[in-house]
Design a protein around this motif. Structure first.
Motif, PDB file in Angstrom:
ATOM      1  N   GLU A   1     -13.610  -8.221  86.521  1.00  0.00           N
ATOM      2  CA  GLU A   1     -14.771  -7.855  87.333  1.00  0.00           C
ATOM      3  C   GLU A   1     -15.797  -8.968  87.279  1.00  0.00           C
ATOM      4  O   GLU A   1     -16.065  -9.531  86.219  1.00  0.00           O
ATOM      5  CB  GLU A   1     -15.386  -6.561  86.796  1.00  0.00           C
ATOM      6  CG  GLU A   1     -14.525  -5.345  86.990  1.00  0.00           C
ATOM      7  CD  GLU A   1     -15.217  -4.083  86.490  1.00  0.00           C
ATOM      8  OE1 GLU A   1     -16.455  -4.082  86.406  1.00  0.00           O
ATOM      9  OE2 GLU A   1     -14.507  -3.130  86.188  1.00  0.00           O
ATOM     10  N   GLN A   2     -16.343  -9.289  88.446  1.00  0.00           N
ATOM     11  CA  GLN A   2     -17.378 -10.303  88.523  1.00  0.00           C
ATOM     12  C   GLN A   2     -18.699  -9.694  88.086  1.00  0.00           C
ATOM     13  O   GLN A   2     -19.075  -8.623  88.540  1.00  0.00           O
ATOM     14  CB  GLN A   2     -17.495 -10.853  89.949  1.00  0.00           C
ATOM     15  CG  GLN A   2     -16.262 -11.582  90.436  1.00  0.00           C
ATOM     16  CD  GLN A   2     -16.050 -12.887  89.703  1.00  0.00           C
ATOM     17  OE1 GLN A   2     -16.992 -13.520  89.226  1.00  0.00           O
ATOM     18  NE2 GLN A   2     -14.792 -13.290  89.587  1.00  0.00           N
ATOM     19  N   LYS A   3     -19.379 -10.368  87.189  1.00  0.00           N
ATOM     20  CA  LYS A   3     -20.683  -9.888  86.743  1.00  0.00           C
ATOM     21  C   LYS A   3     -21.691 -10.139  87.850  1.00  0.00           C
ATOM     22  O   LYS A   3     -21.629 -11.171  88.538  1.00  0.00           O
ATOM     23  CB  LYS A   3     -21.112 -10.629  85.484  1.00  0.00           C
ATOM     24  CG  LYS A   3     -20.218 -10.344  84.296  1.00  0.00           C
ATOM     25  CD  LYS A   3     -20.688 -11.100  83.087  1.00  0.00           C
ATOM     26  CE  LYS A   3     -19.765 -10.853  81.907  1.00  0.00           C
ATOM     27  NZ  LYS A   3     -20.140 -11.646  80.745  1.00  0.00           N
ATOM     28  N   PRO A   4     -22.622  -9.213  88.052  1.00  0.00           N
ATOM     29  CA  PRO A   4     -23.630  -9.447  89.083  1.00  0.00           C
ATOM     30  C   PRO A   4     -24.484 -10.664  88.707  1.00  0.00           C
ATOM     31  O   PRO A   4     -24.892 -10.812  87.556  1.00  0.00           O
ATOM     32  CB  PRO A   4     -24.470  -8.168  89.086  1.00  0.00           C
ATOM     33  CG  PRO A   4     -24.164  -7.483  87.799  1.00  0.00           C
ATOM     34  CD  PRO A   4     -22.803  -7.948  87.374  1.00  0.00           C
TER      35      PRO A   4
ATOM     36  N   LYS B   1     -27.772 -12.797  88.837  1.00  0.00           N
ATOM     37  CA  LYS B   1     -29.206 -12.640  89.077  1.00  0.00           C
ATOM     38  C   LYS B   1     -29.697 -13.832  89.889  1.00  0.00           C
ATOM     39  O   LYS B   1     -29.296 -14.978  89.645  1.00  0.00           O
ATOM     40  CB  LYS B   1     -29.970 -12.609  87.757  1.00  0.00           C
ATOM     41  CG  LYS B   1     -29.711 -11.380  86.928  1.00  0.00           C
ATOM     42  CD  LYS B   1     -30.567 -11.426  85.674  1.00  0.00           C
ATOM     43  CE  LYS B   1     -30.336 -10.216  84.806  1.00  0.00           C
ATOM     44  NZ  LYS B   1     -31.130 -10.290  83.561  1.00  0.00           N
TER      45      LYS B   1
END
Length: 120
Positions: free
Chosen positions: A72-75, A77
């Motif tokens: 999963e790609q981390k969001p 910022k």
């Protein structure tokens, strides 16, 4: 001094250690496939955590062959600028008031009279 030196040896050139009682860790060969068609084979220790992606020599991200689902790609910022951080601490009217105070001090240090503005 001469009797203390090691003859025929260069400092840092060779290790005086032997391979006795040294057991290398077990290895596994992992294969990564690049979107450009490159195949990368890398040895990893059995105990190592195998990354799901590896950077190929062409710059693309190669994926682990037979690897499970994509991580999963981390969001991400958005980058905060100096102005953003300043606005978190002060409001626009406060900033205008501070600016006027600093301009008054600057003009006073230059010997200008208060309230007199130079025309361009």
């Amino acid at each position: 001094m001469a009797e203390r030196s090691l003859r025929g040896s260069r400092l840092g050139a060779l290790s005086m250690e032997t391979d006795e009682n040294v057991v290398p860790s077990e290895r596994q060969i992992t294969t990564y496939l690049c979107p450009q068609g490159h195949k990368i084979e890398l040895p990893f220790s059995i105990e190592a955590e195998i990354p799901a992606v590896w950077e190929c020599r062409c710059g693309e991200e190669a994926k682990l062959q037979g690897g499970g689902p994509e991580p999963e790609q981390k969001p991400v910022k958005p980058a905060r600028t100096h102005w953003d951080m300043l606005l978190e601490r002060r409001s626009i009217p406060e900033l205008e008031e501070l600016l006027e105070e600093r301009l008054t001090l600057l003009r006073a240090s230059r010997g200008e009279k208060p309230g007199k503005k130079k025309s361009a």
